[in-house]
Design an enzyme around this catalytic site. Structure first.
Site, short mmCIF file in Angstrom:
data_model
loop_
_atom_site.label_atom_id
_atom_site.label_comp_id
_atom_site.label_asym_id
_atom_site.label_seq_id
_atom_site.Cartn_x
_atom_site.Cartn_y
_atom_site.Cartn_z
N ASP A 30 34.25 38.54 50.28
CA ASP A 30 35.45 38.72 51.10
C ASP A 30 35.70 37.46 51.91
OD1 ASP A 30 37.01 41.52 52.23
OD2 ASP A 30 37.18 39.69 53.44
N ASN A 87 39.43 51.72 51.19
CA ASN A 87 40.48 52.12 52.11
C ASN A 87 41.73 52.54 51.32
OD1 ASN A 87 38.82 51.35 54.26
ND2 ASN A 87 39.55 49.23 54.17
N HIS A 100 40.00 48.33 45.70
CA HIS A 100 38.80 47.48 45.79
C HIS A 100 37.74 48.21 46.59
CE1 HIS A 100 41.81 46.49 48.85
NE2 HIS A 100 40.80 46.36 49.70
N HIS A 102 34.83 47.85 49.04
CA HIS A 102 34.16 46.94 49.96
C HIS A 102 32.66 47.25 49.90
CE1 HIS A 102 37.62 45.58 52.55
NE2 HIS A 102 38.17 46.68 52.09
P1 5GP Z 1 41.71 46.25 52.68
O1 5GP Z 1 42.14 45.98 54.10
O2 5GP Z 1 42.90 46.28 51.76
O3 5GP Z 1 40.79 47.40 52.52
O4 5GP Z 1 40.82 45.00 52.29
C1 5GP Z 1 41.36 43.80 51.82
C2 5GP Z 1 40.27 42.76 51.93
O5 5GP Z 1 40.63 41.65 51.15
C3 5GP Z 1 40.05 42.26 53.36
O6 5GP Z 1 38.71 42.50 53.74
C4 5GP Z 1 40.41 40.78 53.27
O7 5GP Z 1 39.59 39.98 54.08
C5 5GP Z 1 40.22 40.49 51.79
N1 5GP Z 1 41.08 39.43 51.29
C6 5GP Z 1 42.43 39.33 51.45
N2 5GP Z 1 42.89 38.24 50.82
C7 5GP Z 1 41.81 37.64 50.24
C8 5GP Z 1 41.67 36.46 49.45
O8 5GP Z 1 42.61 35.74 49.14
N3 5GP Z 1 40.42 36.16 49.03
C9 5GP Z 1 39.34 36.94 49.34
N4 5GP Z 1 38.15 36.56 48.88
N5 5GP Z 1 39.44 38.07 50.08
C10 5GP Z 1 40.67 38.40 50.54
#
Ligand code: 5GP
Length: 120
Positions: A30, A87, A100, A102
């Site tokens: 992440d 999420n 995704h 986590h």
């Molecule tokens: P969500 O909030 O949708 O459950 O999680 C999305 C996750 O994707 C977040 O933890 C955020 O830090 C990660 N993320 C968003 N954009 C990128 C990216 O361009 N590269 C990487 N490696 N992680 C990302």
């Protein structure tokens, strides 16, 4: 569904620290880690949210967990433990609309995972 940044990572159009890949899933660290170890396991098939998972997706969704557990073994934190969480939509805290898992590890996790004063 519209393309997200995760499709660009799958297609190597933008860089990511990829730690695992097979025919169904990709895992990468992440960009904004919330634990000493924090990576995401995503299906190569774009599925927007948990609500959009179809019966025919059961193999790939199960495979997210198999890949997470395999990486946990490889990285040596499987026995100590970790959190694997997905999420869904606004109240679930989802920001990228490509499902995704986590995987967070390397410190004890609190429960409940939110900090507000909501009484249920
Ligand atoms: P969500 O909030 O949708 O459950 O999680 C999305 C996750 O994707 C977040 O933890 C955020 O830090 C990660 N993320 C968003 N954009 C990128 C990216 O361009 N590269 C990487 N490696 N992680 C990302």
């Amino acid at each position: 569904m519209s393309e997200t940044i995760f499709t660009k990572i799958i297609n190597r159009e933008i860089p990511a620290d990829i730690i695992y890949e097979d025919d169904l899933v990709l895992a990468f660290n992440d960009i904004n880690p919330q634990a000493p170890t924090h990576f995401l396991v995503i299906p190569k098939k774009p599925i927007a949210t948990i609500n959009d998972i179809k019966s025919e997706d059961r193999e790939v969704v199960g495979h997210l967990y198999l890949a997470a557990a395999k990486i946990a073994q490889q990285q040596g934190f499987a026995q100590q433990g970790y959190r694997a969480v997905m999420n869904c939509n606004e109240y679930g805290g989802q920001t990228v609309y490509h499902i995704h898992l986590h995987v967070l590890a390397g410190k004890p996790m609190g429960w409940p995972p939110y900090q507000d004063t909501l009484k249920v």
